[in-house]
Design an enzyme around this catalytic site. Structure first.
Site, PDB file in Angstrom:
ATOM      1  N   HIS A 110     -30.922  -6.230 -40.343  1.00 13.22           N
ATOM      2  CA  HIS A 110     -30.966  -7.399 -39.477  1.00 13.22           C
ATOM      3  C   HIS A 110     -29.558  -7.707 -38.965  1.00 13.22           C
ATOM      4  O   HIS A 110     -29.191  -8.868 -38.794  1.00 13.22           O
ATOM      5  CB  HIS A 110     -31.525  -8.601 -40.237  1.00 13.22           C
ATOM      6  CG  HIS A 110     -32.973  -8.496 -40.555  1.00 13.22           C
ATOM      7  ND1 HIS A 110     -33.655  -9.459 -41.274  1.00 13.22           N
ATOM      8  CD2 HIS A 110     -33.903  -7.550 -40.255  1.00 13.22           C
ATOM      9  CE1 HIS A 110     -34.924  -9.112 -41.401  1.00 13.22           C
ATOM     10  NE2 HIS A 110     -35.097  -7.951 -40.800  1.00 13.22           N
ATOM     11  N   GLU A 143     -15.618   6.897 -28.510  1.00 15.65           N
ATOM     12  CA  GLU A 143     -15.479   7.986 -29.467  1.00 15.65           C
ATOM     13  C   GLU A 143     -16.575   7.996 -30.533  1.00 15.65           C
ATOM     14  O   GLU A 143     -17.062   9.060 -30.926  1.00 15.65           O
ATOM     15  CB  GLU A 143     -14.103   7.898 -30.144  1.00 15.65           C
ATOM     16  CG  GLU A 143     -13.800   9.006 -31.137  1.00 15.65           C
ATOM     17  CD  GLU A 143     -13.587  10.373 -30.493  1.00 15.65           C
ATOM     18  OE1 GLU A 143     -13.525  11.348 -31.255  1.00 15.65           O
ATOM     19  OE2 GLU A 143     -13.488  10.459 -29.251  1.00 15.65           O
ATOM     20  N   HIS A 200     -34.384  -9.205 -33.544  1.00 17.99           N
ATOM     21  CA  HIS A 200     -34.799  -8.920 -34.912  1.00 17.99           C
ATOM     22  C   HIS A 200     -33.808  -8.030 -35.657  1.00 17.99           C
ATOM     23  O   HIS A 200     -33.263  -8.418 -36.682  1.00 17.99           O
ATOM     24  CB  HIS A 200     -36.192  -8.260 -34.862  1.00 17.99           C
ATOM     25  CG  HIS A 200     -36.783  -7.923 -36.189  1.00 17.99           C
ATOM     26  ND1 HIS A 200     -38.144  -7.947 -36.431  1.00 17.99           N
ATOM     27  CD2 HIS A 200     -36.227  -7.520 -37.356  1.00 17.99           C
ATOM     28  CE1 HIS A 200     -38.378  -7.591 -37.682  1.00 17.99           C
ATOM     29  NE2 HIS A 200     -37.227  -7.321 -38.261  1.00 17.99           N
TER      30      HIS A 200
END
Length: 239
Positions: A110, A143, A200
């Protein structure tokens, strides 16, 4: 066959720190310290041979112990070990979707950076009058993109000049209801190793635990960088 936790404790008892039952606990503590999981949110699952090891629902990630781990038979999806006082993770069907794609480990976080990039992509789509369906987070010429593989059955990693695309699916009220959308995103983007869930978090998988962890770390770095770039007015892509 479904057995009791006590009858199948041999599945989770090992002195090996890299045994899935031990390794999941270590990873969950690490992800808690990184701020990727809070409370009992998020989860991790590892496949080892015919067995699927899954972190439970309702256990604080920094306090997780091997005896809390659920074990499934991959072929039948039946529980071989089911702690009697705990609930299976609601992420289980999504983890299984990743394993069906050949993954050896799947991580769900999360992360605030993952959530924020989905909100930025959502805002961009609204400003451009575009539909949210099939939107992606895209970034290039950074990168850390080299930490993400080219794709399934492809050799090597993405390069500096490659454009990384991470599909975004819409959130649902219940975690398991995300499964069909996750599978559809996997079908649309067969080379992806991650799917963002709007507002979420993110699901990340890899061929093994080390690769899944590396990819989760690389992606979170890129998500955070993208949020910081946006605050400075810097574009994520050149086109």
């Amino acid at each position: 066959m479904q057995g009791s936790a006590q009858a199948n404790d041999q599945l989770i008892i090992s002195d090996d720190p890299y045994h899935p039952a031990n390794h999941i606990c270590t990873l969950c503590r690490s992800f808690y310290n990184l701020g990727w999981v809070t409370g009992t949110g998020g989860g991790t699952s590892i496949r080892k041979g015919p067995h699927i090891f899954i972190a439970p629902s309702g256990v604080q990630k920094e306090l997780m112990q091997p005896e809390n781990i659920f074990v499934l038979d991959y072929a039948t999806t039946s529980y071989l070990r089911k702690p009697p006082v705990l609930k299976p993770s609601a992420c289980t069907p999504l983890f299984m979707a990743a394993f069906d794609m050949g993954a050896g480990c799947c991580i769900h976080t999360h992360s605030q950076w993952a959530v924020l990039v989905t909100l930025l992509v959502e805002r961009d789509a609204a400003q451009k009058g575009e539909k949210l369906e099939d939107t992606c987070f895209e970034i290039e010429k950074i990168e850390q993109i080299k930490g993400i593989p080219q794709g399934r059955r492809k050799q090597g990693m993405l390069g500096f000049f490659d454009k990384l695309r991470v599909p975004i699916i819409e959130n649902t009220a219940h975690e398991e209801d995300l499964t069909s959308s996750l599978e559809a995103a996997m079908d649309r983007y067969p080379d992806t190793y991650a799917v963002l869930v709007r507002r979420h978090g993110v699901y990340v998988w890899g061929d093994d635990v080390q690769k899944a962890k590396t990819q989760a770390e690389s992606l979170d770095y890129l998500f955070r960088l993208a949020v910081e770039m946006r605050t400075l007015g810097l574009p994520w892509t050149t086109s």
